[in-house]
Design a protein around this motif. Sequence first.
Motif, PDB file in Angstrom:
ATOM      1  N   LYS A 176       0.892  -1.103  -0.028  1.00 10.27           N
ATOM      2  CA  LYS A 176      -0.031   0.097   0.055  1.00 10.27           C
ATOM      3  C   LYS A 176       0.684   1.275  -0.070  1.00 10.27           C
ATOM      4  N   PHE A 177       1.764   1.417   0.936  1.00 13.51           N
ATOM      5  CA  PHE A 177       2.755   2.381   0.976  1.00 13.51           C
ATOM      6  C   PHE A 177       3.361   2.772  -0.330  1.00 13.51           C
ATOM      7  N   GLU A 178       3.888   1.457  -0.873  1.00 11.49           N
ATOM      8  CA  GLU A 178       4.602   1.604  -2.124  1.00 11.49           C
ATOM      9  C   GLU A 178       3.771   2.377  -3.192  1.00 11.49           C
ATOM     10  N   ARG A 179       2.885   2.025  -3.239  1.00  5.90           N
ATOM     11  CA  ARG A 179       1.729   2.719  -4.375  1.00  5.90           C
ATOM     12  C   ARG A 179       1.462   4.015  -4.081  1.00  5.90           C
ATOM     13  N   PHE A 180       1.285   4.169  -2.760  1.00  2.00           N
ATOM     14  CA  PHE A 180       0.882   5.657  -2.321  1.00  2.00           C
ATOM     15  C   PHE A 180       2.172   6.627  -2.764  1.00  2.00           C
ATOM     16  N   TRP A 181       3.329   5.829  -2.411  1.00  2.00           N
ATOM     17  CA  TRP A 181       4.667   6.718  -2.577  1.00  2.00           C
ATOM     18  C   TRP A 181       4.622   6.954  -4.268  1.00  2.00           C
ATOM     19  N   HIS A 182       4.469   5.814  -4.837  1.00  2.00           N
ATOM     20  CA  HIS A 182       4.715   5.967  -6.358  1.00  2.00           C
ATOM     21  C   HIS A 182       3.894   7.160  -7.052  1.00  2.00           C
ATOM     22  N   TRP A 183       2.676   7.069  -6.602  1.00  2.00           N
ATOM     23  CA  TRP A 183       1.475   7.865  -7.435  1.00  2.00           C
ATOM     24  C   TRP A 183       1.721   9.212  -7.021  1.00  2.00           C
ATOM     25  N   SER A 184       1.791   9.424  -5.413  1.00  2.00           N
ATOM     26  CA  SER A 184       2.060  10.592  -4.803  1.00  2.00           C
ATOM     27  C   SER A 184       3.372  11.323  -5.550  1.00  2.00           C
ATOM     28  N   GLN A 185       4.372  10.465  -5.609  1.00  2.00           N
ATOM     29  CA  GLN A 185       5.388  11.155  -6.057  1.00  2.00           C
ATOM     30  C   GLN A 185       5.406  11.803  -7.656  1.00  2.00           C
ATOM     31  N   ALA A 186       4.770  10.766  -8.403  1.00  2.00           N
ATOM     32  CA  ALA A 186       4.404  11.164  -9.752  1.00  2.00           C
ATOM     33  C   ALA A 186       3.629  12.564  -9.911  1.00  2.00           C
ATOM     34  N   ALA A 187       2.646  12.596  -9.102  1.00  2.00           N
ATOM     35  CA  ALA A 187       1.799  13.738  -8.904  1.00  2.00           C
ATOM     36  C   ALA A 187       2.579  15.124  -8.804  1.00  2.00           C
ATOM     37  N   LEU A 188       3.490  14.912  -7.587  1.00  2.00           N
ATOM     38  CA  LEU A 188       4.019  16.174  -7.044  1.00  2.00           C
ATOM     39  C   LEU A 188       5.116  16.595  -8.160  1.00  2.00           C
ATOM     40  N   HIS A 240       4.782  26.210  -6.159  1.00  2.00           N
ATOM     41  CA  HIS A 240       6.075  25.401  -6.374  1.00  2.00           C
ATOM     42  C   HIS A 240       6.702  24.902  -5.205  1.00  2.00           C
ATOM     43  N   ARG A 241       6.690  26.236  -4.405  1.00  2.00           N
ATOM     44  CA  ARG A 241       7.515  26.032  -3.151  1.00  2.00           C
ATOM     45  C   ARG A 241       6.833  25.307  -2.047  1.00  2.00           C
ATOM     46  N   SER A 297       7.154  21.453  -3.323  1.00  6.63           N
ATOM     47  CA  SER A 297       8.454  21.094  -3.000  1.00  6.63           C
ATOM     48  C   SER A 297       8.798  20.419  -1.604  1.00  6.63           C
ATOM     49  N   TYR A 298       8.116  21.292  -0.567  1.00  8.17           N
ATOM     50  CA  TYR A 298       8.190  20.796   0.565  1.00  8.17           C
ATOM     51  C   TYR A 298       7.725  19.350   0.985  1.00  8.17           C
ATOM     52  N   LEU A 299       6.383  19.210   0.183  1.00 11.54           N
ATOM     53  CA  LEU A 299       5.580  17.934   0.387  1.00 11.54           C
ATOM     54  C   LEU A 299       6.336  16.636  -0.216  1.00 11.54           C
TER      55      LEU A 299
END
Length: 217
Positions: free
Chosen positions: A9-21, A48-49, A52-54
């Motif tokens: 679950k975290f792996e998928r959350f991390w992947h899609w959140s990272q892609a979106a950001l 953008h700021r 970047s923090y997120l």
Amino acid sequence: MKQVYIYKKFERFWHWSQAALILFLALTGFEIHGSFSLLGFEKAVSFHRVASYLLLALIAFSIFWHFTTGEWKQYIPTLSKLKDQVQYYTVGIFINAPHPTIKSARKKLNPLQAITYLGFKLLMAPVMILTGLLYLYYKTFDVNDIIVVSDIPLSWIAWLHTLGAWLLMAFIVVHVYMTTTGHSVTSNIKAMLTGWDLLEDDTEEKKDLNNTQNEAS
């Protein structure tokens, strides 16, 4: 073939959140650069700021997760079957040749993917983060007379950050294309959404692993 729960679950959350950001940072970043006008310069800078923090927070959590779960081992590079993997992507895939490596929960990445993603994590991402932080806090560093920063022209930092952004966009294009090279065009994307993937029987892989261990002993 069998269904295997391969992406947690975290792996998928991390992947899609990272892609979106990353995509949102690219959108606002190129607007700041003057490539187009959508949100307005001031809003683009502010968004953008925040994004970047997120992303930095997400990266920190992902590093912790990788090391506490042992998933960091997925990125250990190896030369085993690397040549075969390159030949598959350049020739074999177009003539319906069998895949040279077998994907499993223990070994999610083929040799070429492992090297590529390791390069992204150790080279491309750090360059983007470092240049981004230097650009964001350049005036603060300059006021404090930190020689390492004050001797680097802001234009160089901006140029490196922009270059990194273009390379990152190229990486994403290749990454998205590679997701279409699974059992079907959408199978890899579905796996990253649900966590379940249809994998080949890894009997041969286990035999190779046992043979390698026997030879080592």
